[in-house]
Write an enzyme that holds these catalytic residues in place. Sequence first.
Site, PDB file in Angstrom:
ATOM      1  N   ASP A  51       3.772   4.013  -7.436  1.00  0.00           N
ATOM      2  CA  ASP A  51       4.644   2.912  -7.837  1.00  0.00           C
ATOM      3  C   ASP A  51       4.892   2.846  -9.342  1.00  0.00           C
ATOM      4  O   ASP A  51       5.298   1.813  -9.859  1.00  0.00           O
ATOM      5  CB  ASP A  51       4.094   1.576  -7.319  1.00  0.00           C
ATOM      6  CG  ASP A  51       2.763   1.227  -7.931  1.00  0.00           C
ATOM      7  OD1 ASP A  51       2.135   2.122  -8.502  1.00  0.00           O
ATOM      8  OD2 ASP A  51       2.344   0.057  -7.833  1.00  0.00           O
ATOM      9  N   GLU A  52       4.645   3.935 -10.023  1.00  0.00           N
ATOM     10  CA  GLU A  52       4.867   3.945 -11.473  1.00  0.00           C
ATOM     11  C   GLU A  52       5.405   5.298 -11.911  1.00  0.00           C
ATOM     12  O   GLU A  52       4.970   6.328 -11.387  1.00  0.00           O
ATOM     13  CB  GLU A  52       3.542   3.748 -12.230  1.00  0.00           C
ATOM     14  CG  GLU A  52       3.028   2.346 -12.262  1.00  0.00           C
ATOM     15  CD  GLU A  52       1.712   2.289 -13.028  1.00  0.00           C
ATOM     16  OE1 GLU A  52       1.722   2.507 -14.244  1.00  0.00           O
ATOM     17  OE2 GLU A  52       0.686   2.050 -12.380  1.00  0.00           O
TER      18      GLU A  52
ATOM     19  N   ASP B  77       7.534   0.147 -13.432  1.00  0.00           N
ATOM     20  CA  ASP B  77       6.382  -0.268 -12.615  1.00  0.00           C
ATOM     21  C   ASP B  77       6.909  -1.154 -11.489  1.00  0.00           C
ATOM     22  O   ASP B  77       7.464  -2.223 -11.749  1.00  0.00           O
ATOM     23  CB  ASP B  77       5.396  -1.037 -13.516  1.00  0.00           C
ATOM     24  CG  ASP B  77       4.100  -1.352 -12.802  1.00  0.00           C
ATOM     25  OD1 ASP B  77       3.923  -0.882 -11.655  1.00  0.00           O
ATOM     26  OD2 ASP B  77       3.270  -2.072 -13.388  1.00  0.00           O
TER      27      ASP B  77
END
Lengths: 409, 80
Positions: A103-104, A8
Amino acid sequence: MSLYLHVDMDSFFASVEQQANPTLRGKPVGVTGGTGPRAVVVAASIEAKKQGVKTPTILAKAKLICPDFVPIWGDFEKYIFIHHQILKIFEKYTATVSVFSIDEAFLEVSRTARRFGGAQKIAELIKREFRGKLGERITCSIGIAPSRALSKLASKINKPDGVFVINQRNQKEILKTTAVESLCGVGFKTKKKLNQLGIVTAQDLGCYSLRGLIRRFGVNGYFLHALGRGEDLKGQEEENKIDCEKSFGHQYTFPENLDYQSSKDRAELKAKLFELCEGAARRMRRKNLACRTISLRIRFYNFSSFSRDKSFKCCFFSTEDVYQKASVLLDEAAPSFPLRLIGISLSTLTRECSQKSLFLKEQQKKNLSEALDDINSRWGELTVKTGHSLLSDGRGVFRESAFQRKFRA
Amino acid sequence: MQQKINEKVNVLVGFREKKFKPLAFYWQNRKRKIEKINLTYTAKTGRHDFYYFSVTSAGDYYKFCFDVTKMTWTLEETSF
């Protein structure tokens, strides 16, 4: 035994901005889609978060909470480029990378961990590569666990720039102390319903009878039961694959409220509606899909919302058809209060329309859509536009060019 | 704060191992040495490629765009 890493990125957009511009480092920065009073802060830097700025929030509110707040206009091309760099780094460690969002990502390292000296070593190497290739400000938090659900939970525990491992030894203790709303897939409404059943922690959820959960949540009961036990449902990975889109949609907040009853505002409203239809329909066509259902969403000046869905027997794919149907929905709704947001969504997706049509008109429509898509892909969004969108601000659905590029075939 | 500039500028560039990087630039009648490249990325408009460089010079931030098709450098923004 399965082994997952959940990576993350810490305050991703804001960190990228701070990496690019060192004068922003140490300041409460937030990435917005504009600078007007209605602009929404979509990402806040670690400094801004420390001062109480949560995302998403309205810019005016963020400034109220944190007077030194520095808004930065989001540059999505930049973020998507970094996202691709990140994926390249992940692919060195495993072939099974599942992108969860910009973003993960989940990395299945069951078979490759030993080669690199263990999952923790992989986490360390990823962090080192981020620092070397992307910059010292772009950091991530990594969760390591035997399931995706637990790895996602683990990545939240040691934020920012940390690593946390959940294994058989500490799993029970962590589930015991984890509030049920901290689990991925439990939103506000589900939390409320779970609390009504006396379920407060993840452990409570895991111990609750499966039959009881199914009775209350239907088929989602299976998912919740597994979640409470820190397990993944079979087939869940397939669900999260980027090719499994269930809908395409866009929404837009106007800088000022628009009144549908005024002909000038109505024209502006429809121009933006056309752009939203174009953005969503183009993404859908790129996947060779067509839809049967269209949904219109409106938010009024007082934040109350209205939505209307309509399903059709025949599938449709052209921007013109999507716009026509969305426009009818809007006219039927004929909102009498000023609007602040409008959005559309296309769902019940099908590949039926990808075959050649026997009807000349349908085939012509398809050819035209393909030709326009080709031109706009080659020369830039809205290079060819119809008269409908002339009244709009001409920015198009700007996220399309960045966020959706990664999903292109 | 960031300020939009959007001015064409001359940039001295170094090439090494199939890569290039800006070394110095001329702006407001001054040659400014680039001390650090903070971030680079590429983007497309249609099929036109653009290279972006966020750099630091004398403690200030500058962002350049190199248009591959036109072979021009633009100073897009700076901090003030």
